[in-house]
Every structure is written in C-alpha cells, then in structure tokens.
Scaffold this active site. Structure first.
Site, PDB file in Angstrom:
ATOM      1  N   ASP A 244       0.876  -1.153   0.000  1.00  0.00           N
ATOM      2  CA  ASP A 244       0.000   0.000   0.000  1.00  0.00           C
ATOM      3  C   ASP A 244       0.929   1.223   0.000  1.00  0.00           C
ATOM      4  O   ASP A 244       2.145   1.080   0.154  1.00  0.00           O
ATOM      5  CB  ASP A 244      -0.891  -0.026   1.243  1.00  0.00           C
ATOM      6  CG  ASP A 244      -1.771   1.194   1.359  1.00  0.00           C
ATOM      7  OD1 ASP A 244      -2.388   1.573   0.351  1.00  0.00           O
ATOM      8  OD2 ASP A 244      -1.814   1.790   2.446  1.00  0.00           O
ATOM      9  N   ASP A 246      -0.205   5.165   0.996  1.00  0.00           N
ATOM     10  CA  ASP A 246      -0.490   6.228   1.964  1.00  0.00           C
ATOM     11  C   ASP A 246      -0.444   5.708   3.398  1.00  0.00           C
ATOM     12  O   ASP A 246      -1.146   4.756   3.748  1.00  0.00           O
ATOM     13  CB  ASP A 246      -1.869   6.826   1.676  1.00  0.00           C
ATOM     14  CG  ASP A 246      -1.892   7.576   0.360  1.00  0.00           C
ATOM     15  OD1 ASP A 246      -1.208   8.606   0.273  1.00  0.00           O
ATOM     16  OD2 ASP A 246      -2.573   7.114  -0.584  1.00  0.00           O
TER      17      ASP A 246
END
Length: 458
Positions: A244, A246
């Site tokens: 991922d 953020d």
C-alpha cells in the site's frame, strides 16, 4: 501477571521502555476481530508451558488447534540479554529447542512463550520478601506502570519454519489504600508472580486506572499476537511483495487529516480517528461519501464538491510527502535480492504522481504501480491486489506467496480476502479492536525481519 511455575528474571534494558508501543485502551481489552477459522487447524499445536492457566486460556481461544501440552526444563537465568524483548524471545526459543527432540516424527506447531515484568528500568522477579513485595506495591500505587513483555515462538515441525514475535502491555493503578497491600500480602499469591502483582485480584481491580495494550497480554498469553504467528508459521515463504502507499510508504495521512478538518471546520464538525479508520484504504469518492454520511452532511455538501475542495488543499500538502521510517532500507534491500515488488494504492494516478515527486528513483524500483483509478472496486474488496499480482512477470504468483504490507484495516481485510499474507503496520492511534486479523503486526517498517517471512535477511 499470572502466577508462574518458571524461573523469574533479573535483568532489564537500561534506558527506559522499548520503541514498540501499542495503542491506549481504557478498558481491559482482549483480542481484536477474528478471522474466519476452520474447526480443525491444518496442524495441531503443542503448547510448551507449565502454566495451568495458559493451558486453559489456550484451549478456550484456540480450540481448533487441539489441547496438547509439554513443559521444558531449561536454566532461564543463564539466558541474559540487554533488551527484555530480545531476552523473552531467546528464552522461548530455548524452550522450543529443548522440546523439539521429544516431537520427532510428529507434525505439529510447537508454541513456547516467556514473560518478564519491567518497572523503573529493571525486571522484577517474584518478591523474595515481604519488604520487597511492599516496595513493588508502593511503586504501583504511586502511579508507576508494570510493563509485561511477552516473547513468543512458533515452530512448524513439518517445514522447520520458526517465527517469533514480541508483545507488550502496561498496566497502571490509581492510588490504593494500605488495606489492599495487607490483603495481597496475606493472600500470598503475589509471591508466586513476577512483578509481585496479579491483575485478577478483585481488590486491586477496583483501583485499575488503565491498560495500555490488552489484558491477555498482561496475563501472559497475548491472543491476537499468537494468532498472527500461528497463521504465519503455516504460510509458505513469500516470493512477491505488494505495498500500500499512503501511511505505509509515504507520510500522507496527516495531509488528509489537515485538509479534511479544514473543510469540516465550515460545518462545525470534527474529523475523528474512528471516522478516519473507516475511510482508510478506500477510493476517494467512496471514502468521502462515508464521511458525509457519518457526519450527517448530506444536503450540505456533496461528495464531489468535498473532493474538489480537498484536491486544492492536498495539492500543496502532497508535494512535501516524506518516506515513512524503514521504507528506503527495505525497498532497496528487496530490490537488491531480486524480490519482485509493486504498489497497489487507492490513490488515483494524479495524486500518486504528486506524492512521489520527491521519491521517483525509489518508486522506480517497483516492478509496476496500480492506482485506484485502474480498478472498479475499493478495498476491502481484493480486486486491486489481484490486479497488481496479475501484472508480475509470468503472471500472478500463488496468492499464499504474496506478502501485502498495509496500514489500513480495509487493506488488511482485502489482503486476507485475496488469500495473501498480510503484514499490518497500523498508526498507533488505531483502536485495538481494528487489529489482530493479519499474519503479523509492526509499529514501523524498521522492525520488519525479512527472514521471518522466508525472504533474504538484512
């Protein structure tokens, strides 16, 4: 802590508490959301402990693993290390080594644990005298916390794979009267407990202030941590990595918080952590609609208008996005050893380009990037992970050999739904109730040990 039949410990690391911390919780919290589990596990567990209580608690929470127990006879005092986290894992490993010869020919998961109690920069043994017990209790009622550090080892005898972990929680009491101390001394149970206290005593419970962590960790069997290690011990070695972005690779979550609160100030609303947790990992429009519904802003601002305003604020904030701790080292290490990596982010391409502007060389080490505008469904749907896995050379690897790194509960759920291994790196503010469904949890990527996942070590 619980009464123990084992040897108490003497040493603790100087210099205060460890780097790893857990979220705060005002109640005696237990394990987080449970994954769907089979009635009978792939491999049964042999629990290496003398503790009757640990055996009973394990049988209650891990019934699918059976109820076979053994105890190791080792000299725990001969194993001394500077940091209690390292020492407890080393002692648990020594217990496992002592028991393995007795399991020859059996295919099981051997689980061994060790716990120490730290206060004032030292590990407290079982009180050796009434004077020492009083001194321990005086410190607790003056507001000093008792930090319980648990080392856990799970050894898969079928594959030889060994995984380790450490979990710590701290308990604090309000000032309690002399009558409680006299009661505890008269009961004498505290003389069998490392740290000289028992969390289950009703008179002491009346003065409980808070637990930072979980009650089961204080009691010596951290349920969520153990469940993660049991999952990891039967998983194959990881061969491919999905990140991922953020809040995991880049420190952008604070920018979202600042921008969204600035907009909500117009309506007198507060952007809370509970709301943020619901939105994390979702595509932008889906996440903002959750915010509008949750705060009752329907009719006052549309999701589209909210996003438009937020975009203008974020454009300025994203340009300065910094790497999270441990990211540079890990990405370069995996690339050096030829481990295929990709990013699967819910951010759309324009935001991805803004956020990574200062780090293009590092992100260039990824095999490919999949952004939220390239899929139709948001996490927790696993679509983005399937799409990212499909784009590796040679096509999608076996799902169980893909390791997903996530900071958001929705991302963890998506990774599990894809039948991939998941390493959760949550924000420390994330509630404990939203943790516990991954194969492992870290407070930072700086703590990641590649060899625990079958990858080349640093």
């Amino acid at each position: 802590s619980r009464p123990s039949n084992g040897t108490a410990h003497q040493l603790c690391a100087p210099g205060g508490p460890p780097k790893r911390t857990r979220g705060k919780c005002s109640a005696m919290a237990g394990e987080g959301p449970e994954a769907k589990r089979p009635r009978v596990a792939e491999l049964p567990v042999v629990l290496g402990t003398q503790s009757k209580w640990r055996r009973e608690l394990f049988a209650k929470h891990f019934a699918e693993y059976g109820s076979d127990f053994m105890s190791a006879d080792i000299d725990e005092k001969a194993i001394r290390m500077e940091r209690p986290e390292e020492m407890t894992v080393a002692i648990a490993s020594a217990k496992a080594d002592a028991l393995l010869p007795h399991l020859a020919g059996r295919e099981v998961l051997l689980v061994c644990m060790d716990q120490v109690v730290c206060c004032d920069g030292s590990v407290r043994e079982k009180p050796e005298s009434e004077t020492q017990a009083r001194a321990f209790l005086e410190s607790y009622r003056s507001g000093k916390g008792a930090r319980c550090v648990n080392g856990i080892v799970v050894h898969n005898t079928r594959t030889g794979r060994r995984v380790t972990g450490c979990d710590s929680s701290t308990i604090f009491w309000k000032p309690f009267p002399d009558a409680v101390i006299e009661h505890l001394l008269a009961e004498k149970l505290i003389f069998t407990c490392a740290g000289g206290f028992t969390a289950e005593d009703l008179q002491m419970q009346a003065y409980l202030e808070r637990i930072e962590g979980t009650l089961d960790s204080i009691e010596g069997l951290p349920i969520a941590a153990l469940r993660s290690l049991l999952l990891r011990a039967v998983a194959p070695a990881a061969t491919h990595i999905l990140f991922d972005m953020d809040g995991l690779l880049l420190d952008t979550e604070s920018a979202y918080t600042v921008a969204q609160q600035e907009i909500l100030d117009r309506f007198g609303k507060k952007f809370t952590w509970d709301l943020k947790a619901k939105m994390m990992g979702r595509k932008a429009l889906d996440a903002v609609q959750i915010l509008i519904d949750d705060l009752g802003l329907e009719g006052e601002i549309s999701a589209e208008d909210f996003l438009k305003d937020r975009e203008q604020l974020l454009d300025k904030l994203f340009a300065d996005a910094k790497l999270m701790p441990g990211v540079d080292r890990l990405v370069r290490h995996l690339h050096k050893h030829g481990v295929p990596m990709a990013v699967a982010t819910s951010s759309h391409r324009r935001h991805f380009d803004l956020k990574t502007g200062r780090h293009r060389e590092l992100f260039g080490l990824m095999h490919h990037i999949v952004t939220g505008d390239q899929v139709s469904k948001s996490k927790p749907d696993p679509e983005i992970f399937f799409e990212a896995a499909r784009r590796f050379d040679g096509g999608a690897p076996e799902s169980s050999r893909v390791l997903v790194f996530e900071d958001a509960p929705n991302g963890v759920e998506a990774g599990r739904a894809a039948s991939m291994q998941v390493c959760h790196v949550p924000d420390p503010n994330l509630a404990l109730s939203l943790r516990g469904d991954s194969h492992g949890e870290l407070s930072s990527l700086e703590e990641f040990r590649p060899e625990d996942w079958g990858l080349p070590g640093f």
